[in-house]
Design a protein around this motif. Sequence first.
Motif, mmCIF file in Angstrom:
data_model
loop_
_atom_site.group_PDB
_atom_site.id
_atom_site.type_symbol
_atom_site.label_atom_id
_atom_site.label_comp_id
_atom_site.label_asym_id
_atom_site.label_seq_id
_atom_site.Cartn_x
_atom_site.Cartn_y
_atom_site.Cartn_z
ATOM 1 N N ARG A 160 0.841 -1.208 0.000
ATOM 2 C CA ARG A 160 0.000 0.000 0.000
ATOM 3 C C ARG A 160 0.873 1.255 0.000
ATOM 4 N NH1 ARG A 160 -5.143 1.465 0.707
ATOM 5 N NH2 ARG A 160 -5.741 -0.724 0.868
ATOM 6 N N LYS A 161 1.908 1.249 0.808
ATOM 7 C CA LYS A 161 2.790 2.408 0.861
ATOM 8 C C LYS A 161 3.451 2.647 -0.492
ATOM 9 C CE LYS A 161 7.105 4.001 2.985
ATOM 10 N NZ LYS A 161 8.192 3.674 3.968
ATOM 11 N N GLY A 162 3.948 1.563 -1.112
ATOM 12 C CA GLY A 162 4.657 1.711 -2.375
ATOM 13 C C GLY A 162 3.778 2.235 -3.494
ATOM 14 N N VAL A 163 2.569 1.679 -3.601
ATOM 15 C CA VAL A 163 1.648 2.124 -4.657
ATOM 16 C C VAL A 163 1.190 3.550 -4.383
ATOM 17 C CG1 VAL A 163 -0.558 1.691 -5.798
ATOM 18 C CG2 VAL A 163 0.889 -0.241 -5.120
ATOM 19 N N ALA A 164 0.858 3.836 -3.123
ATOM 20 C CA ALA A 164 0.310 5.153 -2.788
ATOM 21 C C ALA A 164 1.306 6.274 -3.041
ATOM 22 C CB ALA A 164 -0.145 5.174 -1.329
ATOM 23 N N ARG A 165 2.562 6.066 -2.677
ATOM 24 C CA ARG A 165 3.509 7.171 -2.856
ATOM 25 C C ARG A 165 3.823 7.399 -4.333
ATOM 26 N NH1 ARG A 165 9.094 4.807 -0.063
ATOM 27 N NH2 ARG A 165 9.455 3.068 -1.495
ATOM 28 N N ALA A 166 3.812 6.345 -5.150
ATOM 29 C CA ALA A 166 3.984 6.545 -6.588
ATOM 30 C C ALA A 166 2.777 7.258 -7.181
ATOM 31 C CB ALA A 166 4.208 5.205 -7.281
ATOM 32 N N ALA A 167 1.588 6.853 -6.741
ATOM 33 C CA ALA A 167 0.362 7.483 -7.244
ATOM 34 C C ALA A 167 0.289 8.945 -6.823
ATOM 35 C CB ALA A 167 -0.855 6.721 -6.738
ATOM 36 N N ARG A 168 0.719 9.240 -5.611
ATOM 37 C CA ARG A 168 0.670 10.629 -5.142
ATOM 38 C C ARG A 168 1.633 11.506 -5.930
ATOM 39 N NH1 ARG A 168 -1.965 13.772 -1.125
ATOM 40 N NH2 ARG A 168 -1.262 15.865 -1.646
ATOM 41 N N TYR A 169 2.814 10.993 -6.160
ATOM 42 C CA TYR A 169 3.782 11.754 -6.955
ATOM 43 C C TYR A 169 3.217 12.032 -8.348
ATOM 44 C CZ TYR A 169 8.280 13.250 -8.851
ATOM 45 O OH TYR A 169 9.287 13.980 -9.444
ATOM 46 N N ALA A 171 0.060 12.030 -9.313
ATOM 47 C CA ALA A 171 -1.103 12.910 -9.249
ATOM 48 C C ALA A 171 -0.687 14.362 -9.075
ATOM 49 C CB ALA A 171 -2.017 12.479 -8.107
ATOM 50 N N ASP A 172 0.304 14.610 -8.224
ATOM 51 C CA ASP A 172 0.803 15.979 -8.054
ATOM 52 C C ASP A 172 1.375 16.513 -9.364
ATOM 53 O OD1 ASP A 172 0.094 16.006 -5.399
ATOM 54 O OD2 ASP A 172 2.096 15.499 -4.651
ATOM 55 N N LEU A 173 2.045 15.646 -10.103
ATOM 56 C CA LEU A 173 2.597 16.044 -11.392
ATOM 57 C C LEU A 173 1.480 16.319 -12.397
ATOM 58 C CD1 LEU A 173 5.220 16.456 -12.983
ATOM 59 C CD2 LEU A 173 5.185 14.031 -13.550
ATOM 60 N N ALA A 174 0.477 15.448 -12.412
ATOM 61 C CA ALA A 174 -0.655 15.640 -13.317
ATOM 62 C C ALA A 174 -1.397 16.938 -13.017
ATOM 63 C CB ALA A 174 -1.611 14.453 -13.215
ATOM 64 N N ALA A 175 -1.458 17.313 -11.743
ATOM 65 C CA ALA A 175 -2.133 18.561 -11.355
ATOM 66 C C ALA A 175 -1.446 19.770 -11.966
ATOM 67 C CB ALA A 175 -2.171 18.683 -9.833
ATOM 68 N N GLU A 176 -0.140 19.677 -12.210
ATOM 69 C CA GLU A 176 0.614 20.777 -12.803
ATOM 70 C C GLU A 176 0.514 20.765 -14.328
ATOM 71 O OE1 GLU A 176 4.578 20.222 -11.458
ATOM 72 O OE2 GLU A 176 4.091 20.533 -9.334
ATOM 73 N N ARG A 177 -0.003 19.687 -14.889
ATOM 74 C CA ARG A 177 -0.086 19.553 -16.340
ATOM 75 C C ARG A 177 -1.529 19.781 -16.799
ATOM 76 N NH1 ARG A 177 4.259 17.273 -18.730
ATOM 77 N NH2 ARG A 177 3.240 15.606 -19.908
ATOM 78 N N ASP A 178 -2.295 18.737 -17.036
ATOM 79 C CA ASP A 178 -3.672 18.963 -17.504
ATOM 80 C C ASP A 178 -4.718 18.363 -16.580
ATOM 81 O OD1 ASP A 178 -3.298 16.300 -17.943
ATOM 82 O OD2 ASP A 178 -3.970 16.294 -20.028
ATOM 83 N N GLY A 179 -4.285 17.871 -15.420
ATOM 84 C CA GLY A 179 -5.235 17.332 -14.456
ATOM 85 C C GLY A 179 -5.710 15.923 -14.751
ATOM 86 N N ARG A 180 -5.163 15.299 -15.773
ATOM 87 C CA ARG A 180 -5.587 13.940 -16.136
ATOM 88 C C ARG A 180 -4.441 12.962 -15.910
ATOM 89 N NH1 ARG A 180 -7.118 13.925 -22.052
ATOM 90 N NH2 ARG A 180 -5.423 15.441 -22.171
ATOM 91 N N LEU A 181 -4.748 11.893 -15.229
ATOM 92 C CA LEU A 181 -3.759 10.860 -14.942
ATOM 93 C C LEU A 181 -4.265 9.532 -15.472
ATOM 94 C CD1 LEU A 181 -1.130 9.943 -13.512
ATOM 95 C CD2 LEU A 181 -2.509 9.601 -11.443
ATOM 96 N N VAL A 182 -3.428 8.844 -16.233
ATOM 97 C CA VAL A 182 -3.755 7.511 -16.729
ATOM 98 C C VAL A 182 -3.000 6.493 -15.887
ATOM 99 C CG1 VAL A 182 -3.547 5.901 -18.656
ATOM 100 C CG2 VAL A 182 -4.243 8.266 -19.076
ATOM 101 N N SER A 183 -3.715 5.536 -15.344
ATOM 102 C CA SER A 183 -3.108 4.480 -14.547
ATOM 103 C C SER A 183 -3.104 3.185 -15.356
ATOM 104 C CB SER A 183 -3.891 4.268 -13.250
ATOM 105 O OG SER A 183 -3.407 3.149 -12.533
ATOM 106 N N GLU A 207 -7.326 12.430 -3.106
ATOM 107 C CA GLU A 207 -6.794 13.428 -2.180
ATOM 108 C C GLU A 207 -6.139 14.611 -2.883
ATOM 109 O OE1 GLU A 207 -4.055 11.233 0.156
ATOM 110 O OE2 GLU A 207 -5.564 9.905 1.049
ATOM 111 N N VAL A 208 -6.036 14.551 -4.209
ATOM 112 C CA VAL A 208 -5.380 15.622 -4.968
ATOM 113 C C VAL A 208 -6.439 16.379 -5.750
ATOM 114 C CG1 VAL A 208 -3.590 16.191 -6.640
ATOM 115 C CG2 VAL A 208 -3.307 14.212 -5.140
#
Length: 380
Positions: A160-169, A171-183, A207-208
């Motif tokens: 959970r920690k490993g997936v969450a911290r990658a997803a958070r990073y 998501a924060d990056l996507a927020a600076e771009r176009d707000g869309r994240l593909v998983s 959370e983002v």
Amino acid sequence: MTRTYVIDSIPGDGIGVDVTDVAMQCVDALAERHGFTVQWRIRDWNSDLYRKTGRMMPVDGIEQLSDGDGIYLGAVGTPDVPDDVTLWGLLIPIRREFDQYINLRPMRLLSGVVGAMPGIEELDIVVVRENVEGEYSQIGGRFGSGTDGEFAVQESVFTRKGVARAARYAADLAAERDGRLVSATKSNGIIHTMPFWDEVVAETVKEVPGVVVDKVLIDALAARLVMKPTSVRTIVASNLFGDILSDLVAGVAGSIGIAPSANLNPERRYPSMFEPVHGSAPDIAGKGIANPVGALWAAAMMLDHLGEKDASKSLTSAFEAALADGIATSDLKGSATTAEYAAEVLSRLKEPAGPQVPEAIDAAPNRAHNPNRVRKSYSR
């Protein structure tokens, strides 16, 4: 006071030596121009060392790297040493010991480069790859060797920690771009780990603010990146999926030789590592024709991570300007040698600053040095 950075350079094998050498020359030229210095510590850790000692790096190799400000890697691998030996003997231990849990791989269509298909001028993708767990696990083994019933077991590990911290990073990056994240996922066929990945990514992205996540099956996503590559901007993926997708995107953009990579410890408790994506290419090693763009781009990401933002932009502008002027190596349909292309880049680094290129992807939210970074001793 002059800013000084200690960088461990590991040229490695094959063309890694060629591209690392020219990139270091460019970084030194930028240092002189931008008021900082780089103290290079050259580490001859490669397949030659393995043949002599049975190890890709010394027993205390991680400890030797731990007090530096960054690591710059060329490439490793030779035909007579198994790939799993070179990878698990050097690259993967560095990533894991220094908790470089984000592998950041940006790719866009560079000036003067012809992509694999028309109409991709707006190509601009960043792959955020989880970098220390997932499918690249040591858990498993081979059983019944030499018998008809021989079998192999390879376990994937998703925390959970490993997936969450990658997803958070991501998501924060996507927020600076176009707000869309593909998983990237495969939860229709991989019954335990991928549904877990989907759940944790979805929970984290909630959370983002302003970011929407779209989970896409890996096979469909691969096809989409070939057919409609400009429809994707930011991808988060597991270790294996991220590895494959980032190479695919580089191919769409013209050549794997242009692709950079950053192995990041975003909290800066440990040094991060920067490298071109291409391998050691033994078929062209020593011929002086390797494409150094990926190495130069990786060096620009390293400079950005160190806080030398202007130097990073200058380097990116210089290698793009050379490409835009039709100077390129053979993989990009050019005729320049590695040294000739590097000379053109160096000449542009000495020119007055021209138009700015897009800002480099930030290697971590806080660009400043972390004075509390762990200075750790390791035992083996």
